[in-house]
Motif scaffolding. Structure first.
Motif, PDB file in Angstrom:
ATOM      1  N   VAL A 152       0.867  -1.178   0.000  1.00  0.00           N
ATOM      2  CA  VAL A 152       0.000   0.000   0.000  1.00  0.00           C
ATOM      3  C   VAL A 152       0.904   1.230   0.000  1.00  0.00           C
ATOM      4  CG1 VAL A 152      -1.739   1.315   1.270  1.00  0.00           C
ATOM      5  CG2 VAL A 152      -1.833  -1.192   1.248  1.00  0.00           C
ATOM      6  N   CYS A 212      -2.662   6.505  -0.079  1.00  0.00           N
ATOM      7  CA  CYS A 212      -3.781   5.996   0.721  1.00  0.00           C
ATOM      8  C   CYS A 212      -4.454   7.128   1.501  1.00  0.00           C
ATOM      9  CB  CYS A 212      -3.272   4.931   1.693  1.00  0.00           C
ATOM     10  SG  CYS A 212      -4.551   4.316   2.816  1.00  0.00           S
ATOM     11  N   ARG A 213      -5.796   7.100   1.505  1.00  0.00           N
ATOM     12  CA  ARG A 213      -6.572   8.107   2.236  1.00  0.00           C
ATOM     13  C   ARG A 213      -7.428   7.479   3.335  1.00  0.00           C
ATOM     14  NH1 ARG A 213      -3.203  10.558   0.877  1.00  0.00           N
ATOM     15  NH2 ARG A 213      -3.060  12.317  -0.542  1.00  0.00           N
ATOM     16  N   GLY A 214      -7.235   6.193   3.563  1.00  0.00           N
ATOM     17  CA  GLY A 214      -7.875   5.561   4.712  1.00  0.00           C
ATOM     18  C   GLY A 214      -9.358   5.277   4.574  1.00  0.00           C
ATOM     19  N   HIS A 215      -9.846   5.148   3.347  1.00  0.00           N
ATOM     20  CA  HIS A 215     -11.273   4.872   3.156  1.00  0.00           C
ATOM     21  C   HIS A 215     -11.693   3.550   3.795  1.00  0.00           C
ATOM     22  CE1 HIS A 215     -11.189   8.053   0.187  1.00  0.00           C
ATOM     23  NE2 HIS A 215     -10.247   7.427  -0.480  1.00  0.00           N
ATOM     24  N   GLY A 216     -10.807   2.577   3.749  1.00  0.00           N
ATOM     25  CA  GLY A 216     -11.112   1.278   4.333  1.00  0.00           C
ATOM     26  C   GLY A 216     -11.792   0.303   3.398  1.00  0.00           C
ATOM     27  N   VAL A 217     -11.913   0.653   2.136  1.00  0.00           N
ATOM     28  CA  VAL A 217     -12.524  -0.271   1.173  1.00  0.00           C
ATOM     29  C   VAL A 217     -11.739  -1.577   1.126  1.00  0.00           C
ATOM     30  CG1 VAL A 217     -13.112  -0.635  -1.257  1.00  0.00           C
ATOM     31  CG2 VAL A 217     -13.439   1.614  -0.215  1.00  0.00           C
ATOM     32  N   CYS A 218     -10.430  -1.457   1.125  1.00  0.00           N
ATOM     33  CA  CYS A 218      -9.575  -2.651   1.052  1.00  0.00           C
ATOM     34  C   CYS A 218      -9.790  -3.567   2.257  1.00  0.00           C
ATOM     35  CB  CYS A 218      -8.115  -2.236   0.966  1.00  0.00           C
ATOM     36  SG  CYS A 218      -7.612  -1.132   2.304  1.00  0.00           S
ATOM     37  N   ILE A 241      -6.659  -1.195   8.835  1.00  0.00           N
ATOM     38  CA  ILE A 241      -6.479   0.247   8.987  1.00  0.00           C
ATOM     39  C   ILE A 241      -5.708   0.452  10.292  1.00  0.00           C
ATOM     40  CG2 ILE A 241      -7.584   2.485   9.192  1.00  0.00           C
ATOM     41  CD1 ILE A 241      -7.992   1.133   6.465  1.00  0.00           C
ATOM     42  N   ALA A 280      -4.224   2.398   5.495  1.00  0.00           N
ATOM     43  CA  ALA A 280      -4.202   0.951   5.313  1.00  0.00           C
ATOM     44  C   ALA A 280      -2.785   0.408   5.309  1.00  0.00           C
ATOM     45  CB  ALA A 280      -4.897   0.572   4.015  1.00  0.00           C
ATOM     46  N   CYS A 288      -9.941   0.102  -4.700  1.00  0.00           N
ATOM     47  CA  CYS A 288      -9.360   1.229  -3.982  1.00  0.00           C
ATOM     48  C   CYS A 288      -9.594   2.524  -4.761  1.00  0.00           C
ATOM     49  CB  CYS A 288      -7.861   1.012  -3.777  1.00  0.00           C
ATOM     50  SG  CYS A 288      -7.046   2.472  -3.081  1.00  0.00           S
ATOM     51  N   PRO A 289     -10.307   3.485  -4.186  1.00  0.00           N
ATOM     52  CA  PRO A 289     -10.616   4.723  -4.918  1.00  0.00           C
ATOM     53  C   PRO A 289      -9.383   5.543  -5.268  1.00  0.00           C
ATOM     54  CG  PRO A 289     -11.961   4.521  -2.934  1.00  0.00           C
ATOM     55  CD  PRO A 289     -10.906   3.473  -2.853  1.00  0.00           C
ATOM     56  N   GLU A 290      -8.297   5.336  -4.542  1.00  0.00           N
ATOM     57  CA  GLU A 290      -7.079   6.118  -4.769  1.00  0.00           C
ATOM     58  C   GLU A 290      -6.030   5.375  -5.589  1.00  0.00           C
ATOM     59  OE1 GLU A 290      -7.261   9.148  -3.799  1.00  0.00           O
ATOM     60  OE2 GLU A 290      -9.028   8.922  -2.522  1.00  0.00           O
ATOM     61  N   ALA A 308      -4.117   3.001  -4.582  1.00  0.00           N
ATOM     62  CA  ALA A 308      -2.933   3.001  -3.714  1.00  0.00           C
ATOM     63  C   ALA A 308      -2.339   1.615  -3.516  1.00  0.00           C
ATOM     64  CB  ALA A 308      -3.312   3.586  -2.349  1.00  0.00           C
ATOM     65  N   ILE A 309      -3.028   0.589  -4.007  1.00  0.00           N
ATOM     66  CA  ILE A 309      -2.574  -0.789  -3.772  1.00  0.00           C
ATOM     67  C   ILE A 309      -1.854  -1.306  -5.009  1.00  0.00           C
ATOM     68  CG2 ILE A 309      -3.307  -3.142  -3.266  1.00  0.00           C
ATOM     69  CD1 ILE A 309      -5.770  -1.893  -1.852  1.00  0.00           C
TER      70      ILE A 309
HETATM   71  S1  SF4 Z   1      -9.116   1.480  -0.137  1.00  0.00           S
HETATM   72 FE1  SF4 Z   1      -7.177   2.396  -0.843  1.00  0.00          FE
HETATM   73  S2  SF4 Z   1      -7.195   4.480  -0.062  1.00  0.00           S
HETATM   74 FE2  SF4 Z   1      -8.728   3.316   1.061  1.00  0.00          FE
HETATM   75  S3  SF4 Z   1      -7.686   2.533   2.891  1.00  0.00           S
HETATM   76 FE3  SF4 Z   1      -7.500   0.959   1.353  1.00  0.00          FE
HETATM   77  S4  SF4 Z   1      -5.543   1.395   0.305  1.00  0.00           S
HETATM   78 FE4  SF4 Z   1      -6.117   3.213   1.443  1.00  0.00          FE
END
Ligand code: SF4
Length: 62
Positions: A5, A10-16, A26, A32, A54-56, A58-59
């Motif tokens: 990650v 990463c913006r911490g949305h928590g989707v992952c 998280i 994440a 992941c909306p960003e 980041a993964i």
């Molecule tokens: S979904 Fe993407 S942006 Fe959101 S917490 Fe997970 S890695 Fe970070």
């Protein structure tokens, strides 16, 4: 498969973590983290789903 990650993205949305809680958590800092980098075969499809969700974007997987 390896997964990371990108902390800078990463913006911490928590989707992952919602899609693949066996791999993504998280942290107390609100972002994440992959609790294991070397992903077993059985979890690879869930990790790919998390990466695609992941909306960003980041993964990273390889
Ligand atoms: S979904 Fe993407 S942006 Fe959101 S917490 Fe997970 S890695 Fe970070």
């Amino acid at each position: 498969m390896n997964v990371t990650v990108d902390d800078d993205i990463c913006r911490g949305h928590g989707v992952c973590a919602a899609l693949c809680p066996s791999v993504f958590v998280i942290t107390d800092g609100g972002y994440a983290e992959a609790i294991t980098a070397d992903i077993p075969e059985a979890l690879q499809s869930a990790v790919i789903e998390a990466a695609e969700g992941c909306p960003e974007h980041a993964i990273r997987t390889e």
